[in-house]
Design a protein around this motif. Structure first.
Motif, PDB file in Angstrom:
ATOM      1  N   PHE A 134      37.537  47.746  45.801  1.00 21.01           N
ATOM      2  CA  PHE A 134      36.579  46.638  45.770  1.00 21.01           C
ATOM      3  C   PHE A 134      35.316  47.007  44.992  1.00 21.01           C
ATOM      4  O   PHE A 134      34.724  46.150  44.322  1.00 21.01           O
ATOM      5  N   GLY A 135      34.908  48.266  45.058  1.00 20.37           N
ATOM      6  CA  GLY A 135      33.778  48.704  44.241  1.00 20.37           C
ATOM      7  C   GLY A 135      34.093  48.577  42.767  1.00 20.37           C
ATOM      8  O   GLY A 135      33.273  48.094  41.977  1.00 20.37           O
ATOM      9  N   GLY A 136      35.293  48.992  42.379  1.00 17.81           N
ATOM     10  CA  GLY A 136      35.710  48.871  40.985  1.00 17.81           C
ATOM     11  C   GLY A 136      35.786  47.427  40.529  1.00 17.81           C
ATOM     12  O   GLY A 136      35.348  47.082  39.419  1.00 17.81           O
ATOM     13  N   LEU A 137      36.339  46.557  41.379  1.00 12.66           N
ATOM     14  CA  LEU A 137      36.448  45.138  41.034  1.00 12.66           C
ATOM     15  C   LEU A 137      35.076  44.497  40.849  1.00 12.66           C
ATOM     16  O   LEU A 137      34.830  43.793  39.860  1.00 12.66           O
ATOM     17  N   ILE A 138      34.172  44.746  41.798  1.00 12.84           N
ATOM     18  CA  ILE A 138      32.838  44.128  41.731  1.00 12.84           C
ATOM     19  C   ILE A 138      32.041  44.698  40.567  1.00 12.84           C
ATOM     20  O   ILE A 138      31.352  43.968  39.848  1.00 12.84           O
ATOM     21  N   LEU A 139      32.127  46.016  40.367  1.00 12.45           N
ATOM     22  CA  LEU A 139      31.429  46.641  39.245  1.00 12.45           C
ATOM     23  C   LEU A 139      31.940  46.084  37.919  1.00 12.45           C
ATOM     24  O   LEU A 139      31.153  45.743  37.021  1.00 12.45           O
ATOM     25  N   PHE A 144      37.410  48.873  34.479  1.00 14.53           N
ATOM     26  CA  PHE A 144      37.730  48.677  33.067  1.00 14.53           C
ATOM     27  C   PHE A 144      38.634  47.456  32.884  1.00 14.53           C
ATOM     28  O   PHE A 144      38.403  46.617  32.007  1.00 14.53           O
ATOM     29  N   LYS A 145      39.666  47.336  33.717  1.00 16.77           N
ATOM     30  CA  LYS A 145      40.580  46.207  33.623  1.00 16.77           C
ATOM     31  C   LYS A 145      39.898  44.899  34.025  1.00 16.77           C
ATOM     32  O   LYS A 145      40.181  43.834  33.453  1.00 16.77           O
ATOM     33  N   THR A 146      39.000  44.978  35.005  1.00 14.58           N
ATOM     34  CA  THR A 146      38.279  43.775  35.432  1.00 14.58           C
ATOM     35  C   THR A 146      37.333  43.302  34.343  1.00 14.58           C
ATOM     36  O   THR A 146      37.180  42.093  34.122  1.00 14.58           O
TER      37      THR A 146
END
Length: 291
Positions: free
Chosen positions: A121-126, A193-195
């Motif tokens: 979730f941190g990666g998605l929000i970032l 990166f993907k988000t």
């Protein structure tokens, strides 16, 4: 010399409002998901997180908010000289917003202390936050600016340069936080990166289609009548026969690819079809297809 039109005030305000939202999302991801779980991102954000962790309050004002601004400044200066002032001003605004909002979240309790949840979730929000900033004309990572400048003279692509820099950052994170946290950091970076790609390119994935057929008029009419997509007829020449060819170019959504192939095959089973991914599709008429 042709004068460029100035940006409309409403568009200008909306663009900077979205940069604030993007910076806010990035700050939430960093302070409430990643930092409490010793997970970092790549680039300048990652370096700033590692240095602020090593400092641990020993030197006043040496914290993430200060570091992310200071480390980015030389990159912004280079960007101003070689890339453009609008890009740099948007980037500086986003970085300052990130620093200010992040500094106000220190006393807010972390959303989760589960590393895998924080990573995802941190990666998605970032990624969503950084993607919004990039989509509106800025960046929060000066290493990409450095990469743009250096890859003009070095035999590397921008992606290879950024990857090379981030490998060293994550190896460094392994020594500072431990190997497990470094691996979580790599996962978070990949998700972000993907988000970012999704936010920049949009959710409407489109495909560009090139069709070579002796029955190009019938194929073109069938695509328009049955799929509701306009086509463009291009002039081509056979490489082997040297005969003139009519080439059909069309853009469809991912969900329309199967139907398009069926239509073309029904009209001309011998038609040659090439389907390619597209980065972005613009045009008021594109979405008004009739099915």
């Amino acid at each position: 010399m042709k004068q460029h039109k100035k940006e409309k005030l409403s568009h200008f305000l909306m663009r900077y409002f979205l940069i604030v939202i993007g910076a806010g999302l990035a700050a939430v991801a960093i302070e409430l998901f990643l930092v409490p779980n010793d997970i970092i991102d790549g680039g300048v954000i990652g370096v700033s997180l590692i240095l602020s962790h090593l400092n641990a309050g020993a030197i006043p004002f040496v914290n993430f908010a200060t570091l992310v601004i200071i480390i980015n400044l030389p990159f912004m200066y280079s960007g101003y000289k070689y890339i453009g002032k609008t890009f740099v001003f948007s980037s500086i605004f986003g970085i300052v917003c990130l620093a200010v909002i992040e500094s106000q979240l220190h006393h807010v309790e972390a959303f989760t202390t589960q590393p895998i949840l924080a990573t995802v979730f941190g990666g998605l929000i970032l990624g969503a936050g950084v993607g919004l900033v990039i989509r509106n004309g800025g960046t929060m990572d000066g290493t990409e600016i450095l990469g743009i400048l250096l890859t003009k003279k070095l035999p590397f692509s921008l992606g290879e340069f950024v990857m090379f820099v981030n490998i060293f950052i994550f190896i460094w994170a392994g020594f500072v936080y431990g190997p497990e946290q470094a691996m979580y950091s790599v996962m978070a970076y990949y998700i972000a990166f993907k988000t970012i790609d999704t936010v920049i390119q949009g959710l409407d994935e489109t495909k560009a289609v090139i069709i070579v057929s002796d029955h190009y008029a019938d194929v073109s009419d069938a695509i328009l009548d049955r799929l509701g997509r306009g086509t463009t007829k291009l002039k081509g020449k056979g490489g082997y026969t040297d005969e003139d060819k009519e080439v059909i170019y069309a853009v469809v959504t991912r969900l329309e690819v199967t139907k398009l192939k069926a239509i073309v095959h029904e009209v001309d089973p011998k038609a040659f079809i090439t389907i390619m991914n597209t980065q972005e599709t613009k045009g008021a008429q594109f979405k008004s297809a009739i099915h």
